[in-house]
Design a protein around this motif. Structure first.
Motif, mmCIF file in Angstrom:
data_model
loop_
_atom_site.group_PDB
_atom_site.id
_atom_site.type_symbol
_atom_site.label_atom_id
_atom_site.label_comp_id
_atom_site.label_asym_id
_atom_site.label_seq_id
_atom_site.Cartn_x
_atom_site.Cartn_y
_atom_site.Cartn_z
ATOM 1 N N ALA A 1 0.853 -1.188 0.000
ATOM 2 C CA ALA A 1 0.000 0.000 0.000
ATOM 3 C C ALA A 1 0.884 1.232 0.000
ATOM 4 C CB ALA A 1 -0.913 -0.005 1.218
ATOM 5 N N ILE A 2 0.427 2.270 -0.695
ATOM 6 C CA ILE A 2 1.107 3.561 -0.692
ATOM 7 C C ILE A 2 0.393 4.441 0.330
ATOM 8 C CG2 ILE A 2 1.716 5.602 -2.044
ATOM 9 C CD1 ILE A 2 1.667 3.794 -4.535
ATOM 10 N N VAL A 3 1.131 4.923 1.337
ATOM 11 C CA VAL A 3 0.551 5.735 2.410
ATOM 12 C C VAL A 3 1.117 7.143 2.308
ATOM 13 C CG1 VAL A 3 0.153 5.948 4.885
ATOM 14 C CG2 VAL A 3 0.414 3.681 3.848
ATOM 15 N N PHE A 4 0.228 8.113 2.101
ATOM 16 C CA PHE A 4 0.617 9.496 1.826
ATOM 17 C C PHE A 4 0.148 10.366 2.989
ATOM 18 C CE2 PHE A 4 0.170 13.720 0.101
ATOM 19 C CZ PHE A 4 1.116 13.836 -0.902
ATOM 20 N N TYR A 5 1.086 11.151 3.578
ATOM 21 C CA TYR A 5 0.754 12.007 4.724
ATOM 22 C C TYR A 5 0.800 13.477 4.312
ATOM 23 C CZ TYR A 5 1.499 7.870 7.612
ATOM 24 O OH TYR A 5 1.419 6.618 8.163
ATOM 25 N N SER A 6 -0.203 14.240 4.765
ATOM 26 C CA SER A 6 -0.253 15.675 4.491
ATOM 27 C C SER A 6 -0.793 16.389 5.726
ATOM 28 C CB SER A 6 -1.147 15.950 3.277
ATOM 29 O OG SER A 6 -1.237 17.350 3.035
ATOM 30 N N TYR A 7 0.031 17.259 6.309
ATOM 31 C CA TYR A 7 -0.341 17.954 7.553
ATOM 32 C C TYR A 7 -0.910 19.323 7.225
ATOM 33 C CZ TYR A 7 0.248 20.076 12.203
ATOM 34 O OH TYR A 7 0.056 20.712 13.400
ATOM 35 N N ASP A 8 -2.071 19.644 7.816
ATOM 36 C CA ASP A 8 -2.760 20.917 7.588
ATOM 37 C C ASP A 8 -3.001 21.576 8.942
ATOM 38 O OD1 ASP A 8 -4.406 23.018 7.007
ATOM 39 O OD2 ASP A 8 -5.978 21.844 6.034
ATOM 40 N N ASN A 9 -2.336 22.696 9.192
ATOM 41 C CA ASN A 9 -2.531 23.391 10.468
ATOM 42 C C ASN A 9 -2.904 24.845 10.275
ATOM 43 O OD1 ASN A 9 -0.089 24.356 9.523
ATOM 44 N ND2 ASN A 9 0.854 24.455 11.545
#
Length: 555
Positions: free
Chosen positions: A110-118
């Motif tokens: 699986a490809i796991v993509f992280y994106s943080y929004d603050n």
């Protein structure tokens, strides 16, 4: 539509940017627009476009370099933004996602993509791509209130610090000033893995794409621990990482060599570090913690762009003689004094031609003779370097060495006088007139300097004049007293790997043979494996300056 138009314009502007600093500043300034568009797509449950929007500006400089001449990504001459989230979005979206899903199927993972929004609240968007399934979106509230960590684990700030930088782990310099994260490996598991447990439970491999701008690239995913069992994540999955989805697909779809010439492999281990004097860049926010009065540092010329990874320059040894007051509320500023009168001469010097002082630009110099272009003559001439003089202007701050001293030393800095250049033009013998700053002696009197006149000025020869200036700490490199330790096991490892690959014993680059020139020469001629076991140094300001440490001096 507004955000899409904005990002298309940004993509057109990207092509005109020339330096790493321009690109890094541009991406940072426009990150908010990309995050807002990602949020808008998630608001209408369009996880596919949200993912592609977040990825469009990841590792953009790396992708640009890799894309030159690569038709896989530059389809029909369209830009990166057009290909992944542009005009014909539906067909291009399907193409990109299907390629990613096909890759996940080949890898049984699986490809796991992280994106943080603050921007408004702290949310970690986690996207999962698997074969035969739609893009899954698992948003996680990572505010301090929601995670309910105790005071020992929660960082002292409004937002959660999602990075992980432990003290002294794999740090060649052993810098005790590095602040370690408040999160342990079990905490990080709860943040990054727990929300997607059910989505990845039956795969064999995880391909992690972290959000580097949020510091997630520093998280050791393989070492994350299940809170209950204590098992490391690497015990369950084969784990790899990529800076972006675009880079991952481009690497996966490149043509692979059917055979590898193992005998031509490059094997490097345990370079000779005896000549190293590690130099670490100073960040403005940590300057008052890592610098102190009397410390030796290297001052970089003002003309050098620290954020241009391709720039090269020679600095000058200096002593930190004052630091700005933390309570001043202004940008941190340091006062430094150069250790030698000819330090940081720059491109401009004063030379005497026909009995007159003139301005000259340095063209080239050797051990004794230098070529300079004399402005007043409009031509280049060769002049012995001993006849070069520093080019001071009225108002420049200087330190006047006391009698008997040939250089500035931190231990004796109180013996020397401070002053200001009074006249731009030196006298016939190359001496400058300096107005001295009077300072009190221990008995309440005033310092007196030999040769001082009634107006408080003194005539000083160049050998006793040192440039003193106030500079931003980002122009400084601090020298660490702790040298790089030898890596004996790395040398044994390199020789063992060479034996497996069939590399002759004499071709293994260890000790004094592991120089930059030797390694680069081998890399240009190999079609085999590259194995490097050395120290590595990270430049926190300019990623392009980070790299492996080889035999020689700091580089």
């Amino acid at each position: 539509e507004y955000y899409e138009q904005s990002l298309r314009l940004f993509d057109e502007m990207w092509g005109a940017l020339k330096t790493d600093r321009e690109r890094a500043t541009f991406l940072h300034d426009n990150l908010r627009t990309s995050k807002l568009l990602e949020r808008a797509y998630n608001g209408i449950n369009d996880a596919e476009n949200a993912l592609l929007t977040a990825d469009a500006w990841r590792a953009k400089g790396l992708h640009t370099s890799m894309s030159r001449g690569d038709e896989v990504i530059k389809a029909d001459g369209r830009s990166w933004w057009q290909v992944f989230t542009g005009c014909a979005r539906k067909s291009l979206q399907v193409d990109c996602l299907s390629r990613a899903q096909a890759l996940a199927e080949r890898q049984q993972g699986a490809i796991v993509f992280y994106s943080y929004d603050n921007i408004f609240k702290s949310v970690l968007n986690i996207y999962v791509l698997r074969a035969g399934a739609r893009c899954l979106h698992r948003p996680t509230d990572v505010s301090l209130e929601n995670l309910k960590w105790d005071g020992n684990h929660a960082p002292n700030s409004r937002d959660v610090n999602l990075s992980w930088r432990p003290r002294d782990v794999r740090s060649a310099l052993g810098d005790n000033s590095v602040r370690s994260s408040g999160l342990d490996l079990a905490d990080l598991y709860k943040v990054y893995i727990e929300p997607i447990e059910n989505d990845i439970k039956d795969v064999a491999k995880l391909i992690i794409i972290p959000d580097a701008a949020a510091g997630i690239a520093t998280v050791p995913f393989a070492a994350l621990q299940e809170p209950n069992s204590g098992r490391f994540l690497v015990e369950r999955f084969v784990i790899s990482t990529s800076p972006s989805l675009g880079v991952l697909l481009q690497l996966a779809e490149r043509q692979h060599l059917e055979s590898v010439e193992l005998g031509s492999s490059v094997v490097v281990g345990n370079p000779d570090y005896s000549g190293w004097v590690p130099e670490a860049p100073v960040l403005e926010e940590e300057a008052l913690d890592v610098l102190e009065v009397g410390q030796t540092a290297v001052l970089l010329p003002a003309s050098v762009d620290r954020y241009d990874a391709g720039a090269s320059c020679a600095g000058a040894d200096c002593i930190v003689t004052a630091l700005a007051n933390r309570a001043a509320g202004k940008s941190v500023e340091c006062e430094v004094t150069l250790c030698r009168w000819d330090g940081l001469l720059g491109d401009m010097v004063r030379v005497k031609v026909g009995g007159k002082w003139m301005h000259a630009t340095v063209l080239a110099d050797s051990e004794e003779i230098g070529s300079v272009h004399v402005q007043e003559l409009g031509k280049a001439i060769d002049i012995p370097k001993e006849a070069w003089y520093p080019c001071f202007i009225k108002g420049d701050q200087v330190t006047v060495l006391a009698d008997g001293f040939r250089g500035f030393d931190a231990a004796y800095r109180s013996l020397h006088s401070k002053g200001t250049i009074r006249d731009t033009t030196p006298d016939e013998d190359g001496r400058y007139e300096v107005i001295l700053e009077q300072s009190e002696t221990e008995d309440g009197g005033r310092h007196e300097t030999k040769g001082q006149d009634m107006e408080g000025s003194v005539v000083v020869h160049r050998d006793r004049l040192l440039r003193r200036m106030r500079v931003s700490p980002t122009r400084l490199l601090r020298r660490t007293s702790k040298s790089l330790a030898p890596l004996r096991n790395a040398e044994r490892e390199a020789r063992a790997v060479a034996g497996v690959l069939g590399v002759p014993e004499g071709e293994v680059l260890v000790g004094s043979r592991a120089t930059k020139d030797m390694v680069m020469g081998r890399l240009r001629n190999t079609q085999g494996v590259v194995h490097i076991a050395t120290h590595g140094l990270v430049d926190p300001q300019v990623g392009g300056r980070s790299g492996v440490a080889l035999c020689g001096s700091s580089h």
